[in-house]
Design a protein around this motif. Structure first.
Motif, PDB file in Angstrom:
ATOM      1  N   ASP A  75       1.180  11.453   3.598  1.00  0.00           N
ATOM      2  CA  ASP A  75       1.227  10.498   2.848  1.00  0.00           C
ATOM      3  C   ASP A  75       1.759  10.338   4.560  1.00  0.00           C
ATOM      4  OD1 ASP A  75       1.089  11.621   0.817  1.00  0.00           O
ATOM      5  OD2 ASP A  75       3.430  11.565   0.174  1.00  0.00           O
ATOM      6  N   GLU A  76       2.165  10.492   5.538  1.00  0.00           N
ATOM      7  CA  GLU A  76       3.489  10.751   6.526  1.00  0.00           C
ATOM      8  C   GLU A  76       2.302   9.281   7.523  1.00  0.00           C
ATOM      9  OE1 GLU A  76       5.350  10.987  10.484  1.00  0.00           O
ATOM     10  OE2 GLU A  76       5.299  11.755   8.320  1.00  0.00           O
ATOM     11  N   ALA A  77       0.541   9.256   6.811  1.00  0.00           N
ATOM     12  CA  ALA A  77       0.026   8.544   7.644  1.00  0.00           C
ATOM     13  C   ALA A  77       0.073   7.494   7.254  1.00  0.00           C
ATOM     14  CB  ALA A  77      -1.814   8.954   7.422  1.00  0.00           C
ATOM     15  N   ILE A  78      -0.108   7.128   5.702  1.00  0.00           N
ATOM     16  CA  ILE A  78       0.298   6.093   4.770  1.00  0.00           C
ATOM     17  C   ILE A  78       1.902   5.211   5.062  1.00  0.00           C
ATOM     18  CG2 ILE A  78       0.843   5.326   2.719  1.00  0.00           C
ATOM     19  CD1 ILE A  78      -1.377   7.800   2.076  1.00  0.00           C
TER      20      ILE A  78
ATOM     21  N   MET B 236       0.770  -1.436  -0.253  1.00  0.00           N
ATOM     22  CA  MET B 236      -0.103  -0.082  -0.172  1.00  0.00           C
ATOM     23  C   MET B 236       0.418   1.646  -0.016  1.00  0.00           C
ATOM     24  SD  MET B 236      -3.275   1.134   0.300  1.00  0.00           S
ATOM     25  CE  MET B 236      -3.747   2.742   0.312  1.00  0.00           C
ATOM     26  N   ASN B 237       1.885   0.620  -0.233  1.00  0.00           N
ATOM     27  CA  ASN B 237       3.014   2.536  -0.375  1.00  0.00           C
ATOM     28  C   ASN B 237       2.920   2.729  -1.570  1.00  0.00           C
ATOM     29  OD1 ASN B 237       3.728   2.707   2.503  1.00  0.00           O
ATOM     30  ND2 ASN B 237       5.549   1.252   1.778  1.00  0.00           N
ATOM     31  N   GLN B 238       2.765   2.284  -3.019  1.00  0.00           N
ATOM     32  CA  GLN B 238       2.107   3.274  -3.388  1.00  0.00           C
ATOM     33  C   GLN B 238       1.165   4.089  -3.933  1.00  0.00           C
ATOM     34  OE1 GLN B 238       4.718   3.210  -5.936  1.00  0.00           O
ATOM     35  NE2 GLN B 238       5.838   2.792  -4.854  1.00  0.00           N
TER      36      GLN B 238
ATOM     37  N   SER C 175     -13.749  -2.344   5.181  1.00  0.00           N
ATOM     38  CA  SER C 175     -13.761  -2.075   3.731  1.00  0.00           C
ATOM     39  C   SER C 175     -13.765  -0.153   3.912  1.00  0.00           C
ATOM     40  CB  SER C 175     -15.561  -2.275   3.428  1.00  0.00           C
ATOM     41  OG  SER C 175     -16.732  -2.094   4.284  1.00  0.00           O
ATOM     42  N   ARG C 176     -14.216   0.342   5.052  1.00  0.00           N
ATOM     43  CA  ARG C 176     -14.848   1.747   5.359  1.00  0.00           C
ATOM     44  C   ARG C 176     -12.899   2.018   5.830  1.00  0.00           C
ATOM     45  NH1 ARG C 176     -16.645   4.282  10.687  1.00  0.00           N
ATOM     46  NH2 ARG C 176     -15.413   6.527  10.106  1.00  0.00           N
ATOM     47  N   GLY C 177     -12.014   1.026   6.461  1.00  0.00           N
ATOM     48  CA  GLY C 177     -10.680   1.152   6.159  1.00  0.00           C
ATOM     49  C   GLY C 177     -10.034   0.963   5.399  1.00  0.00           C
ATOM     50  N   MET C 178     -10.224   0.506   4.611  1.00  0.00           N
ATOM     51  CA  MET C 178      -9.735   0.730   2.884  1.00  0.00           C
ATOM     52  C   MET C 178     -10.391   2.030   1.770  1.00  0.00           C
ATOM     53  SD  MET C 178      -7.983  -2.111   2.701  1.00  0.00           S
ATOM     54  CE  MET C 178      -6.849  -2.227   0.810  1.00  0.00           C
ATOM     55  N   ALA C 179     -11.601   2.353   2.398  1.00  0.00           N
ATOM     56  CA  ALA C 179     -12.391   3.818   1.781  1.00  0.00           C
ATOM     57  C   ALA C 179     -10.976   4.337   2.536  1.00  0.00           C
ATOM     58  CB  ALA C 179     -13.381   4.053   2.351  1.00  0.00           C
ATOM     59  N   THR C 180     -10.828   4.604   3.620  1.00  0.00           N
ATOM     60  CA  THR C 180     -10.580   5.653   4.964  1.00  0.00           C
ATOM     61  C   THR C 180      -8.341   5.846   4.100  1.00  0.00           C
ATOM     62  OG1 THR C 180     -11.748   5.200   6.540  1.00  0.00           O
ATOM     63  CG2 THR C 180      -9.548   6.426   6.943  1.00  0.00           C
ATOM     64  N   ARG C 181      -7.986   5.000   3.043  1.00  0.00           N
ATOM     65  CA  ARG C 181      -6.936   4.118   3.255  1.00  0.00           C
ATOM     66  C   ARG C 181      -6.933   5.928   1.498  1.00  0.00           C
ATOM     67  NH1 ARG C 181      -3.009  -0.630   3.206  1.00  0.00           N
ATOM     68  NH2 ARG C 181      -3.759  -1.338   6.115  1.00  0.00           N
TER      69      ARG C 181
ATOM     70  N   TYR D 293     -10.931  15.205   8.928  1.00  0.00           N
ATOM     71  CA  TYR D 293     -10.881  13.139   9.355  1.00  0.00           C
ATOM     72  C   TYR D 293      -9.321  12.584   8.725  1.00  0.00           C
ATOM     73  CZ  TYR D 293     -12.264   8.550   8.788  1.00  0.00           C
ATOM     74  OH  TYR D 293     -12.871   7.189   8.907  1.00  0.00           O
ATOM     75  N   ALA D 294      -9.326  12.915   7.567  1.00  0.00           N
ATOM     76  CA  ALA D 294      -8.097  12.774   6.588  1.00  0.00           C
ATOM     77  C   ALA D 294      -7.207  12.915   8.349  1.00  0.00           C
ATOM     78  CB  ALA D 294      -7.717  13.010   5.722  1.00  0.00           C
ATOM     79  N   HIS D 295      -6.979  14.366   8.526  1.00  0.00           N
ATOM     80  CA  HIS D 295      -6.301  15.302   9.122  1.00  0.00           C
ATOM     81  C   HIS D 295      -5.924  14.451  10.666  1.00  0.00           C
ATOM     82  CE1 HIS D 295      -3.375  18.002  11.243  1.00  0.00           C
ATOM     83  NE2 HIS D 295      -4.470  18.376  12.638  1.00  0.00           N
TER      84      HIS D 295
END
Length: 696
Positions: free
Chosen positions: A687-690, A1-3, A672-678, A229-231
């Motif tokens: 990018d820091e979060a990823i 998931m780094n790309q 599924s919500r976790g993947m959407a959040t990614r 929310y992303a922050h």
């Protein structure tokens, strides 16, 4: 998931991939903070023009932008080159003129032949008693009415970027948006009445009325929430990563704390007791503590911090208290010394001044565990400083210590708990944005016995009276601060202002009475000037704002702040907190210069009305906005494109609890919500979060 996920590639391509944007235009867009199609999605219109068709210009409040159907009448050519070319037109009730300057008559005769029907839209004003529309924005045949937007969005622009280009480019960016899965909790989305992400972006770029442009419009509120929310997910991931690092359970038995409390001349406030129990229960848990202790000037943070340090000692470990400057470190030392004696423990100080054998002796005692609590400056970070068993690090005044230093400190002991103290009351929304990775304890009461401070507004015309007052106070043995303004951005002119005032006051009050301290001085001279004032050698201290944090001179009872109207409220409140620390009644004089605007006066009156730092900070935020409040560049507060921290504090709080709950239920973001959040994190450039997910 780094790309970056493939569906998002088109949004992160160059702007040249959009129709009508070449390399040169792409350069102009950079001025708007727009580098990719993705950035255009979050560059929303800030206004709109109602272009809905009306019967006539008659009865409209002019000037106004209007859209009407007209019959084209006679053309009158310009008399001079570049003069006005006029076309007489009639709508269903009246007649007016279309006016063009520098017009090519042959072109207009073909486009708008006499007797034809057209729909024209543009700004109508009255000139010499006649209504006229100068350079209509649109003039199209009646069957092309659809080509005129009923409500036209107005975007922020810069040199080389027009409304038409902006409109076209945003439409191009919208076309590249893939269908994305939902990352917002379904019950939150339903109760707020928000559209899906794709619908929200489309609606925000296609407002139908003024109502759609306000921050509470469902589409805009949803996008603001997505940013927040992303922050908050990023901060929550940082917090989770920090917490996953095993901490150590540090449980004291309370015996040392009890000795100190019994010896206090007062009972701790309810807020202090609550903070102490929050902190000690965190220290007792297996995860590392990462807590912010927020309290107003004089709310008694030092006692709370000392109780936490004692818990570390009771558990057989050590504690360290770090201050940003040597003066503050020495002051903490003075304040804690009597309490340490009551508890019967060894308290020492380590600063850059410690040299040679004295320093070696302290270091040896520290590593042998003979010093139980150390007070210090950043000298504590040096490699030769080794603790026997460091359990708790307390950091005073957050804004001088970044996250990086917090981590440095974390390496010193065996995973010590961290407590950060700040005396700057931060409005809740900003605290969540800046310290969302930390848990927060707030001291919102003042300990008994603090003297109220009288605050007065005085015009600079009355300077002589103020100096007279100082003379009387000095004669009674009192001490005073005189804070000079930051005149311009350059420190040189501040310095000149401070030196001038210093000379004048020395002439008025006496050579030996007045001291001077400013930002350009070498640290040793600055310390000497502050020390002379602390010890009462000088009675008046002229200073630039270097004195704002923490300096404690109980005998100082007057604070004069020149040009108070150009300071921030929070800063004025901090400065005022330097007096009122002893038994005597204290005064703060806010000197302002005429003419002072309405808002300037209102801001200063807030200080006259209240000493509650949180009320002051909230007012400051309302009146000045986030950026000015803390100087956003160095404050660690993110800049949001859609969200407005002043108005949407409640949204930030919801985003924080949602983010923490999702990570609690799905720490690796695999659902599924976790993947959407990614996907959202990629979209929001977090990018820091990823990186944290992939490390975690």
């Amino acid at each position: 998931m780094n790309q970056r996920p493939e569906p998002l590639f088109p949004l992160f391509a160059g702007l040249e991939t959009l129709d009508g944007v070449g390399p040169k235009t792409a350069q102009h867009f950079v001025q708007l903070g727009v580098q990719t199609p993705r950035d255009l999605l979050f560059t929303l219109p800030y206004a709109g023009i109602d272009r809905s068709l009306r019967n006539s210009v008659k009865g409209a409040l002019l000037p106004a932008t209007l859209t009407v159907a007209v019959t084209i009448g006679a053309h009158r050519h310009a008399r001079t080159k570049g003069g006005a070319y006029r076309i007489h037109v009639e709508d269903s009730e009246t007649h007016f003129q279309l006016v063009y300057f520098h017009a090519r008559g042959d072109y207009l005769a073909r486009q708008l032949p006499e007797g034809s029907r057209r729909i024209v839209s543009g700004r109508v004003e009255v000139f010499d008693g006649m209504a006229q529309m100068v350079h209509p924005d649109f003039s199209v045949p009646e069957e092309d009415l659809r080509s005129i937007p009923a409500f036209e969005p107005i975007y922020p622009l810069t040199d080389g970027v027009t409304q038409k280009l902006m409109f076209k480019a945003t439409r191009g960016a919208l076309a590249k948006l893939p269908q994305l899965d939902e990352w917002i909790d379904s019950s939150q989305k339903t109760s707020a009445g928000w559209p899906g992400f794709n619908e929200a972006v489309a609606a925000a770029h296609d407002p139908r009325s003024q109502e759609d442009l306000v921050s509470t419009a469902p589409a805009r509120e949803r996008l603001a929430y997505d940013e927040l929310y992303a922050h908050q997910i990023t901060l929550a991931l940082a917090r989770q990563t920090e917490r996953r690092k095993p901490g150590r359970s540090t449980r004291g038995d309370g015996r040392l704390q009890a000795r100190v409390i019994a010896a206090l001349p007062y009972t701790p406030t309810a807020a202090q007791s609550r903070a102490i129990s929050e902190i000690t229960s965190d220290m007792g848990a297996a995860q590392r503590m990462n807590r912010l202790l927020q309290g107003d000037v004089g709310a008694g943070k030092t006692l709370v911090a000392f109780m936490a340090l004692l818990a570390a000692v009771e558990a057989g470990g050590q504690g360290v208290l770090m201050a940003p400057t040597e003066i503050l470190a020495r002051q903490h030392m003075q304040a804690l010394h009597p309490m340490a004696e009551k508890a019967g423990i060894v308290l020492e100080i380590l600063t850059g001044r410690d040299k040679g054998s004295e320093r070696q002796a302290k270091l040896a005692a520290l590593s042998a565990g003979k010093i139980q609590i150390l007070v210090g400056t950043h000298a504590v970070f040096q490699t030769d400083v080794q603790f026997s068993d460091l359990r708790l690090a307390v950091v005073d005044e957050q804004h001088r210590f970044g996250v990086r230093q917090r981590l440095e400190l974390g390496k010193k002991g065996n995973r010590p708990d961290v407590l950060v103290m700040t005396a700057t009351p931060i409005p809740r929304s900003l605290a969540l944005a800046q310290y969302g990775d930390m848990d927060v304890s707030v001291l919102d009461e003042k300990p008994p016995g603090r003297q109220p401070i009288t605050t007065a507004l005085v015009s600079t015309d009355r300077l002589d009276e103020v100096v007279g007052r100082l003379r009387a106070a000095v004669a009674k043995g009192r001490q005073c601060y005189w804070v000079c303004p930051l005149v311009e951005e350059s420190e040189v002119s501040d310095l000149i202002a401070a030196q001038e005032r210093f000379k004048q006051l020395r002439a008025a009050l006496g050579e030996r009475v007045v001291g001077l301290v400013h930002g350009q001085m070498p640290p040793a001279e600055k310390d000497a000037a502050m020390q002379a004032f602390q010890e009462g050698v000088t009675q008046v201290l002229v200073a630039t704002t270097v004195i704002e944090v923490g300096v404690d001179v109980p005998n100082a009872t007057i604070m004069v702040i020149e040009r108070a109207e150009i300071f921030g409220l929070a800063q004025l409140h901090q400065l005022r907190g330097r007096v009122g620390r002893g038994q005597a009644a204290s005064t703060c004089l806010l000197l302002y210069q005429h003419p002072i605007g309405e808002t300037g006066r209102q801001r200063l009156e807030v200080l006259r009305e209240t000493e509650d730092g949180f009320v002051i900070a909230e007012t400051d935020l309302r009146m000045r906005g986030t950026g000015d409040l803390i100087g956003t560049a160095q404050s660690g507060i993110p800049r949001f494109k859609v969200a407005d921290l002043e108005k949407q504090a409640a949204l930030m709080a919801i985003a924080q609890s949602d983010a923490r709950k999702l990570l609690h239920d799905d720490p690796r973001l695999q659902s599924s919500r976790g993947m959407a959040t990614r996907m959202l994190l990629w979209l929001m450039r977090q990018d820091e979060a990823i990186r944290l997910i992939s490390v975690g």
